[in-house]
Write an enzyme that holds these catalytic residues in place. Structure first.
Site, PDB file in Angstrom:
ATOM      1  N   GLN A 115      -9.588   1.553   1.544  1.00  0.00           N
ATOM      2  CA  GLN A 115      -8.630   2.316   2.360  1.00  0.00           C
ATOM      3  C   GLN A 115      -9.364   3.250   3.317  1.00  0.00           C
ATOM      4  O   GLN A 115      -8.976   3.411   4.469  1.00  0.00           O
ATOM      5  CB  GLN A 115      -7.709   3.159   1.463  1.00  0.00           C
ATOM      6  CG  GLN A 115      -6.909   2.381   0.432  1.00  0.00           C
ATOM      7  CD  GLN A 115      -6.029   1.307   1.020  1.00  0.00           C
ATOM      8  OE1 GLN A 115      -5.432   1.520   2.072  1.00  0.00           O
ATOM      9  NE2 GLN A 115      -5.971   0.159   0.378  1.00  0.00           N
ATOM     10  N   TYR A 123      -5.866  -1.217  -7.051  1.00  0.00           N
ATOM     11  CA  TYR A 123      -5.281  -2.447  -6.489  1.00  0.00           C
ATOM     12  C   TYR A 123      -4.694  -2.269  -5.078  1.00  0.00           C
ATOM     13  O   TYR A 123      -4.573  -1.172  -4.598  1.00  0.00           O
ATOM     14  CB  TYR A 123      -4.337  -3.148  -7.458  1.00  0.00           C
ATOM     15  CG  TYR A 123      -3.098  -2.469  -7.980  1.00  0.00           C
ATOM     16  CD1 TYR A 123      -2.576  -1.308  -7.451  1.00  0.00           C
ATOM     17  CD2 TYR A 123      -2.413  -3.060  -9.053  1.00  0.00           C
ATOM     18  CE1 TYR A 123      -1.427  -0.755  -7.961  1.00  0.00           C
ATOM     19  CE2 TYR A 123      -1.258  -2.505  -9.569  1.00  0.00           C
ATOM     20  CZ  TYR A 123      -0.771  -1.344  -9.014  1.00  0.00           C
ATOM     21  OH  TYR A 123       0.373  -0.811  -9.517  1.00  0.00           O
ATOM     22  N   GLU A 124      -4.400  -3.387  -4.459  1.00  0.00           N
ATOM     23  CA  GLU A 124      -3.978  -3.424  -3.040  1.00  0.00           C
ATOM     24  C   GLU A 124      -5.039  -2.816  -2.137  1.00  0.00           C
ATOM     25  O   GLU A 124      -4.731  -2.149  -1.155  1.00  0.00           O
ATOM     26  CB  GLU A 124      -2.627  -2.722  -2.835  1.00  0.00           C
ATOM     27  CG  GLU A 124      -1.515  -3.122  -3.782  1.00  0.00           C
ATOM     28  CD  GLU A 124      -1.251  -4.617  -3.857  1.00  0.00           C
ATOM     29  OE1 GLU A 124      -1.735  -5.366  -2.987  1.00  0.00           O
ATOM     30  OE2 GLU A 124      -0.588  -5.051  -4.809  1.00  0.00           O
ATOM     31  N   GLY A 125      -6.301  -3.073  -2.437  1.00  0.00           N
ATOM     32  CA  GLY A 125      -7.407  -2.498  -1.672  1.00  0.00           C
ATOM     33  C   GLY A 125      -7.848  -1.215  -2.346  1.00  0.00           C
ATOM     34  O   GLY A 125      -7.089  -0.245  -2.372  1.00  0.00           O
ATOM     35  N   ARG A 184       0.829  -1.215   0.000  1.00  0.00           N
ATOM     36  CA  ARG A 184       0.000   0.000   0.000  1.00  0.00           C
ATOM     37  C   ARG A 184       0.855   1.254   0.000  1.00  0.00           C
ATOM     38  O   ARG A 184       0.563   2.217  -0.710  1.00  0.00           O
ATOM     39  CB  ARG A 184      -0.975  -0.021   1.183  1.00  0.00           C
ATOM     40  CG  ARG A 184      -2.086  -1.012   0.944  1.00  0.00           C
ATOM     41  CD  ARG A 184      -3.054  -1.198   2.101  1.00  0.00           C
ATOM     42  NE  ARG A 184      -4.118  -2.102   1.658  1.00  0.00           N
ATOM     43  CZ  ARG A 184      -5.143  -2.496   2.396  1.00  0.00           C
ATOM     44  NH1 ARG A 184      -5.260  -2.086   3.646  1.00  0.00           N
ATOM     45  NH2 ARG A 184      -6.051  -3.313   1.900  1.00  0.00           N
TER      46      ARG A 184
END
Lengths: 598, 598
Positions: free
Chosen positions: B449, B442-444, B298
């Site tokens: 977030q 991506y990555e959440g 992140r």
């Protein structure tokens, strides 16, 4: 693969229930016979054409793009584009709102507006081929000689030929005063035109036998700058006196741009090597003639983003109902499933409703503005024509910039609803974002629109046009000011109207002392004005919905409309608070930055 | 073609003048020897590598993309990518901040942060190949067995092998609790892994002999949902006990996604057909192990957008100085030219300064956060470690979502500066927009977030972490509260701090009654928090600049910094006014919309 359902119901709501289009048209002799049934029938057929003929070519057109044969200068459009265009011509669609004098069907612009919204939802790249013809058509109607009209307008009306706008050159886009293409008068009254143009949408293709280029160029004795520009019509193939095609005119496609989006449209570099053209309008008055095309094009660009906003919304909504992922924060909703559909999540709803509100507000504005265009062109009362024209002029930069910026926000939000799948080509969402992106740029960047609005259309006449629009708002406020149920929709626009008046005076005063203040405030100002207009239209839509519900109408459409309007006022409209604050922060923090921008 | 100049001066300003990194590192035994000269030398070399080796491959990599040989399952990366990676390994760059115990150079994370900002500016798609290795490295350092560490960490450190994170499956991205990949224990203690993964960045390539996949899967007896997930390391080639490569493990690339951007990175569909893996960490505790990778990733994603913001800004600035078009509203500026460079126009400056402010704010935040990471890992005092870790946890979703959303705004603004040329591939601007777009997903996703920030990191500990950050702000306010020159920077953050406290309490209270209130407010909340953090860092940067100027330093860098800070507070920070209003508009207008979203 994405799907598309023409939003016929919402169009009919705006046309008939909010704007009473059929009644309004009765006052226009040219359209007095156009009743609601006719309008509805045409729109339904138009929707079928878009959904069934051009929408299926949208992704394939993006993947394949256009190809140029450098030897012949001919461009091949993506598979299916040519056939779809043939069907379009066969269906008589190019002629829809053209003048019967040139073979047109003479329907009002509001109908054409709805056709084009749906074509843009279905396939913006394809739609630009017939779309560009309209600008050429309008310029020739307004400024062409009888000869030019006779030669070109019937073919543009039937769609047998298409048109282009050849304005931009490598060194000038916004600043057309810098253009260098030359036009030399010939003894036979024609002109020999030489130069290079870039970014010519639909500039070359294989759909029609001829392409009618409208070209800006300079006469030998022309004054410098924008006062020395003339407009010429330069056909790809010269047209003989009997109307048949003659020799090839040396106006060639020398290259196609590789672009972020609208791959299916040929964005051509055009080289003009002594092509024969004829003058449109007066010498050195080309920019005025060009603005006829340009204003039509600006409304058309807003319509492109409206179309993309709608189709992106429809697909994001379907995905949000189908895709299961996580549980609702407020407790399990789909007990029989492993997870809840993502539409249970507040922020997913926010993204969807943002797109929906921008689609519905944009649709209302486009139709509202096009009805004014019909009145401007065809109302028997001169004052109504003049007032309508003034409002169209005021609203044009708002339509262009506000709806395309909203399209950017909306298509990105809808793509975001898909998560990682939004970034993948097969779902089609990222294409909507890429295709929309050009709309914020061409036909005058959105910054140029904002300067046009604030500098020319608002301050340029001391706010007179804005006051005219303000009167419409005031009338609604007066009508509904005591209706408690309307308060949530009326109070925000009444409040913003007051602020906007003060705000405008303030900027006018500051701009008088320092013109950079206008440039610094303009973009923020346009968005505030956009919300003022959307707010007014949402209030009018809510008014109709409340009235129907009060009358016992149980169609959920009206409840839906109220929910969307409420969302709009609660979550999108308040942006005006920040916009006025940042506009008021002035030009100094922008201009006193030479060290920062060294 | 775009250009790139590593922003070494600004990095050094943040590192040394604002954050006194070298002094801070002296307190950390592992980095006590890392002085300013070492840091500067490494950053300068890193900048050269990025500008000279990977930046020239950015456009060509986008055009060429990756290709899969379906027969061999091997992926070919774009021309030059493999060579550039070999040079990267040869230069020792993968080892920069890795543990000397595994062959690393042991430099602090802050240095690696600067390396990766520049690599991302130069070529995000390429940078993801070494970038993903860091997540795998971190997970194995934190949760690997001695055997796993010995087998994999030296090779990941040297860069001879790369790593991946195999999390997402076709039916689950955000909601990993739904995943289906199976892991069956074998008599020899290994696991037999079977399943399908999608969206695996750098999932297959031709740069290294082996690829170390970290795979989430379910044990046969695993509980349902996210409490039944375990983490496995599954190498592409099995590793023999002597460290040499053994047989091919059946973990294959079955397809590559066609995407909007990052074409040079292989986004792989991975099919796992009974591959052999070993368990990382405890059974069913895979999500915790995975979060070690995820948190690193992140911060890395924020860094990607920081890199793109910087490079987009540099190119837009150069274009705005070069391109002449129209005259300044406040009078001709370039008398010797046909028109003024477009940088004279207030809104062009606004677009440029937006990107500049988001680059400089983002850089300050990334370095600030990475220094905290160094303290969390290496400070001898447990309380400092704990406090630092808490702040990193609080800031991680802000770094990820705020910087990537800002990157979206900034790259689009910079593209807009180019007008029509921005939409054309050859200038490279539209690629920055496309590449950046995935960072918001991506990555959440950025919505995830925001829920992590508001739900877990803020309300989850009753605002304790936020108060810790608030104390830093309060300290600055106290220090500078009486300094008139600092008032313009201090007042906004002091004011926002007060509002944020109230606002947080309010949402916490409403969320207690209805959790959807948290979901409805979260995205707006995160942007408010982001401005609170950026505001603090801009105030600290302004503090240093004012101090230097007061001391007679005539370096225009400091004047530039003040101008950027002023712009930031005048034109970007006020967004918080609207965000708090829309957040307060609550969840009802979002959730009570079933008719609208029917």
């Amino acid at each position: 693969m994405p799907t598309y359902n023409p939003p016929v119901r919402d169009m009919q709501f705006v046309l008939h229930e909010v704007l009473n289009v059929a009644d309004e048209l009765k006052a226009l002799p040219a359209h007095a016979e156009t009743d609601a049934d006719t309008i509805n029938a045409v729109i339904e057929e138009a929707g079928k054409f878009a959904a069934e003929v051009t929408f299926p070519l949208n992704i394939s057109g993006d993947e394949e793009g256009c190809t140029l044969d450098k030897a012949t200068h001919e461009v091949k459009t993506p598979k299916g584009f040519k056939d779809a265009y043939a069907k379009y011509v066969e269906g008589g669609w190019p002629a829809l709102s053209c003048d019967p004098a040139f073979g047109g069907q003479g329907l009002p612009f509001v109908v054409n507006q709805c056709l084009f919204e749906m074509l843009n939802s279905a396939n913006q790249a394809w739609t630009m081929y017939p779309g560009l013809s309209h600008g050429a058509y309008e310029a020739l109607v307004a400024h062409g000689t009888e000869e030019q009209k006779k030669t070109y307008l019937p073919k543009l009306t039937s769609g047998e030929w298409t048109g282009t706008m050849c304005l931009t050159e490598p060194h000038c886009g916004t600043d057309l005063g810098l253009l260098r293409t030359k036009a030399e008068p010939q003894p036979d009254g024609s002109y020999r035109i030489t130069g290079s143009k870039i970014f010519i949408s639909a500039g070359e293709h294989d759909m029609t036998d001829n392409i009618i280029h409208l070209v800006l160029a300079r006469l030998p004795d022309a004054p410098k700058g924008s006062k020395g520009i003339s407009l010429f019509v330069v056909p790809k193939y010269k047209v003989k006196s009997d109307g048949s095609l003659g020799e090839r005119n040396p106006i060639f496609c020398a290259g196609l741009e590789h672009k972020m989006g609208i791959h299916g449209n040929a964005t051509a570099q055009i080289v003009i090597e002594g092509a024969t053209g004829s003058l449109v309008g007066e010498p050195n008055k080309g920019l005025q003639a060009m603005f006829v095309m340009m204003n039509a094009a600006r409304l058309g660009v807003g319509n492109q983003s409206l179309g993309l906003t709608e189709v992106a919304y429809q697909n994001a909504l379907a995905y949000a109902k189908d895709r299961i992922q996580m549980r609702s924060l407020s407790g399990v909703k789909a007990k029989d499933k492993e997870a809840d559909p993502i539409i249970v999540h507040p922020d997913v709803r926010k993204m969807l409703l943002t797109a929906k509100a921008y689609a519905e507000g944009g649709r209302a504005l486009q139709i509202f503005c096009t009805l004014l265009l019909d009145k401007e062109h065809n109302h028997p009362d001169e004052k109504v024509r003049k007032d309508s024209g003034e409002l169209v002029a005021l609203l044009t930069p708002i339509v262009k910039a506000f709806i395309t910026d909203n399209g950017h926000i909306a298509t990105n939000a809808c793509m975001q609803v898909f998560g990682g799948h939004g970034f993948i080509k097969e779902w089609g969402m990222e294409q909507f974002v890429r295709d929309n992106r050009i709309n914020m740029i061409y036909e005058g960047t959105n910054t140029i629109q904002s300067l046009d609005l604030l500098g020319r259309k608002v301050l340029g006449n001391n706010g007179a046009s804005l006051k005219k629009f303000g009167k419409l708002v005031a009338k609604l406020v007066e009508e509904e000011g005591v209706n408690e149920k309307m308060a949530e929709f009326i109070n925000p626009i009444a409040g913003l109207g007051d602020q906007l008046t003060k705000f405008t005076t303030e900027i006018g005063f500051k701009g008088f002392q320092n013109p950079d203040e206008v440039g610094a405030a303009a973009v923020d100002y346009l968005r505030v004005a956009g919300h003022f207009v959307f707010g007014y239209l949402f209030a009018r839509m809510a008014q109709v919905a409340l009235r129907e519900i009060a009358a016992g109408n149980t169609d959920p459409f009206y409840v839906a409309k109220l929910q969307t309007a409420r969302f709009y006022f609660a979550k999108l409209f308040p942006e005006t608070a920040t916009l006025m604050r940042t506009a008021r922060a002035g030009s100094k923090v922008l201009m006193d930055t030479d060290a920062a921008l060294a």
